[in-house]
Design an enzyme around this catalytic site. Sequence first.
Site, PDB file in Angstrom:
ATOM      1  N   SER A 257      -9.571   0.092   7.401  1.00  0.00           N
ATOM      2  CA  SER A 257      -9.468   0.085   5.397  1.00  0.00           C
ATOM      3  C   SER A 257      -8.225  -1.240   5.026  1.00  0.00           C
ATOM      4  CB  SER A 257      -8.144   0.575   5.419  1.00  0.00           C
ATOM      5  OG  SER A 257      -9.242   2.134   5.525  1.00  0.00           O
TER       6      SER A 257
ATOM      7  N   SER B 138      -9.184   1.818   2.428  1.00  0.00           N
ATOM      8  CA  SER B 138      -8.691   2.727   1.938  1.00  0.00           C
ATOM      9  C   SER B 138      -7.523   1.758   1.213  1.00  0.00           C
ATOM     10  CB  SER B 138      -7.774   3.546   2.570  1.00  0.00           C
ATOM     11  OG  SER B 138      -6.977   2.960   3.471  1.00  0.00           O
TER      12      SER B 138
ATOM     13  N   LYS C 101       1.186  -1.403  -0.122  1.00  0.00           N
ATOM     14  CA  LYS C 101       0.086  -0.019  -0.109  1.00  0.00           C
ATOM     15  C   LYS C 101       1.330   0.848  -0.295  1.00  0.00           C
ATOM     16  CE  LYS C 101      -3.909   1.928   2.626  1.00  0.00           C
ATOM     17  NZ  LYS C 101      -4.448   1.883   3.605  1.00  0.00           N
TER      18      LYS C 101
END
Lengths: 461, 116, 456
Positions: A167, A143, A68
């Site tokens: 997330s 996210s 990420k």
Amino acid sequence: MQKSKLQIKNQNLTELTLTETLRALEEKQFSLEELNKNYLERIEKYNPQLNAYLHINQDNKKIPAAIKDVISTRGVPTTASSKVLQGYIPPYDSTVINRLLENGISIIGKTNCDEFAMGGSGENSAYGPTKNPWDINKVSGGSSSGSAVAVAADLCVFALGSDTGGSVRQPASFTGIVGLKPSYGRVSRYGLIAMASSLDQIGPMTKSVEDAALVLDWISGEDGYDSNCINSKFQITNNKLQQGVKGLTIGMPKEYFGVGLDPKVEKVIKDAIKKLEELGGETIEISLPHSQYALAAYYVIVPSEVSSNMARYDGIRFGKDRESIGQEVKRRIMLGTYSLSSGYWEDYYAKAAKVRALIKQDFEKAFANVDIIVGPVSPTVAWNLGEKMDDPLTMYLSDIYTISANLAGIPGLSVPCGSSDGLPVGLQILGKQWDEETILRVGYAYEQVTGWHNKKPKLDL
Amino acid sequence: MKLTKDKVRLGQDKVKHVAKLANLPLSSEEEEKYPEQLSKILEYVEQLNKVDTSNVEPTFNVSGQSNVVRVDKVGECLNQEEALSNAPKKENARLQTPERSDGGQGFFVTKGVFAE
Amino acid sequence: MNKYQPVIGLEVHVELNTKSKMFCRCSADYFGKEPNTHTCPVCLGLPGALPYINQQAIDDCIKIGLALNCQIAEKSLFERKNYFYPDLPKGYQISQYRWPLCTNGKLMIDDGKIIRINRVHQEEDTGKLTHTKDGTLIDFNRSGVPLVEIVTEPDFTNVEEVREYAKKLQQLFRYLDVSNADMERGDMRLEANVSVKRQAAEGPLLRHEASEPRQRRGESELPNYRVELKNINSFRFMVAAIEHEIKRQITEIEAGKKLTQETRGWNEDKKCTYLQRSKEEAHDYRYFPEPDLPELILNPKKIQQIKSSLPELPWDKAKRYQNEFGIKKADAKILSESKEVAEFFEEAVEHGKKHQVAPQDIANYIVNQKPDITSVLPTQAVEEIKGKKVGVIEDLKELEKLAKKSMEENQKALEDYKKGKTEAIQVLIGGVMKISSGKADSRKVKEVLEKLLKSK
């Protein structure tokens, strides 16, 4: 125990789990070069439409993991999907990256996400939304959108995400993969671009529960660079992972099955819980009375910490100036600045911290009687792209079942458990603080008998 | 649904004040939109007032740790080149920021005296 | 008679002399180093970096707190102080606010007046700015160096008290060996809150007081405003600024103007203070507990340990010199000013006992002769004092004779000296002192010996 050779004849090698890949490599069924070639080909083919990766390392050598873009990687662009960090190249590696490198993993790419991990759909990225491989018109969740999609679409062996209010778990649920948010302090946050520091935690996003356990083993443990990180490393043996559900007491919080939960999702979750009962678990209804206030507490604590964490983006030492900060991030900076400003401390941050204490106590009381708590990850399946963009509060409400775990610091696992309207549904398994072992053990037993995690989206793009 | 006037926590003036505190440049569109959007969220979070917390100690940190300290030993630093590598503007190995004394959105709301 | 009484409170910042910075492993020895060579992701405020507490800094802060008679907190937290300035890389300073390490202390100044200490807390320093035509240049070497802040109650009534207090703190830091406390280098910085109130109950009412009931204007009441003097990086300038500010405020009050809360700086060219920030522009620091740092729980046993490790403090030494050795108060103060002089004195007193040299004689010698204590030994000082009392041998011919005898008797030292071991001269000086029963003037003996040795 004698193992027979892994059968991969009829399988594309990008479909293998991490554990299977390691074994196949050990058995020399293919080389690292072949492995990377296969993954890079797939990325080239599917990423343009899925938008899972922001940066791809064409020259990857070791076992490919997707990271990420809020996790700092030395010499590799790290933007947190924000324009404000465009062009930023960290001069240092996050602790988790060092740990992966030590274990023969390398970074095939940095994945898209909501800007600074603020969002629950992946749409807040400054570089465009990530698309759900199960339905290209749906959000991927967020996210950690790109990490989830990279795993779901077999564009990496496994990925790392970060979870502040769901997330890791929610996009895992929306894309049919396994996502684990460890206990707060289990994994070092050093190098993780902070969103809300008292809640953020890095977690594995994988093709199986077994993989999640292995990755957690690698990335957890004491770090002289994160003061909140505990010094006991997570380690689990196969025996422990395979102990099954028998004899465990499973709590079902009535607050997690109330108004707002999509009935079709509810049915999938209830079926999954029935399966756990069949496996020998005993379910009882429990109550987490303060969970109705969790979202309110969360949306005081998060913006407050965000407003402070975002102060360093001034375009002096790195990045661009503050004009390039995106909408949702600005909203949270505004809210947090307001609630921390003079005269409001008692009403907002201190009040939320007290409610947080009560939420934590709810869990402590519940865990006196149960071993794990189960429920849905999200009240719905993935929604249409753009559907909730203009209404932040409605968007926030979709995190309702995941944020409590962050407020209490306990671990949570999302395991694929079926689908509704052709879209994946995830079962959330919450555990006691530091007890990732039990939730992984339950998740493992569940996926062994159901095999939902082996379902792959059809990518006829 | 539009908020009634008494429910607006953050009027436009307050929005501007908060933006200044946050060193955050807002577009006129944002200044227009935020009072309503932010007030709605604030109204939502104010349900916290329904919880009786009179005998509750706040929880700020859930790591369960305390007294986490390190010995006073010098370790590895970044070299000068690395330290400056991401800076958009630099001069004589120092980072540079344009001075803005407009009292507006810039850093220099007031100028201090830094006698050497 | 002065109608007005200044009310002054002080905030002193002192940079600790730890090896590494407050929250990272960079060297804290930044002074005069190449710009931006002592930085890392933490003190540069790079995304993702996290602070980690330096144990030594906490111990040092507690030491200062204990020496100032503070209560040490059972639980202490760091908080973030949020404000924007280019020297502050994270956009917040890690400091302490609601849960400081030490509170409620006191320090007595010379006239017996007690200055109350509100708090002693731990924080971190900022980077260093250089203002140029085109903008501001930043060096982050100083960013994150540990800083202790000591805040008093508004107990000072004149600049002399401020000067004395600051000097006492400086002494204390050096005795505790927690800082070099060099004001010129900025190791120690002062900020002052200044206001004035009317001295006595009688006299005409001040215009802004006229509407207030009389009983509310008692001595104990503080003025309803205060002016902060900030960003003044020299002690001398700070004293000048306070003096100027007192005069300015009195003039304003006399002119019937109402004074308000504001921050002022010092213009050295014009020798006056000037407005930096009015009340309306006051900072709103938005403090909240630093989530990256778990709490500190201070165990009483550990506090006791630190307490017992404290050296004897300068004012305690001065008192002891008066009580134990009968030293005059003024001399006792001078003797205890620095640790080195105090040690020299105490050693000399110890040696003096054997030679019937009284402590006050030693004190007189140190205070008046100001010997270079890095080259003279305390024992030599005692010999010299003793010699002087009976009749010092200063005659050069006489000294030369003694020196030659000492050289004959100390052949080895002579050889060593010739080989380049110049410190062997101490043995020869010792020889002269012995032969002359301590009557020779040690400084002259050295000169004579050096001359003889060179001519050989």
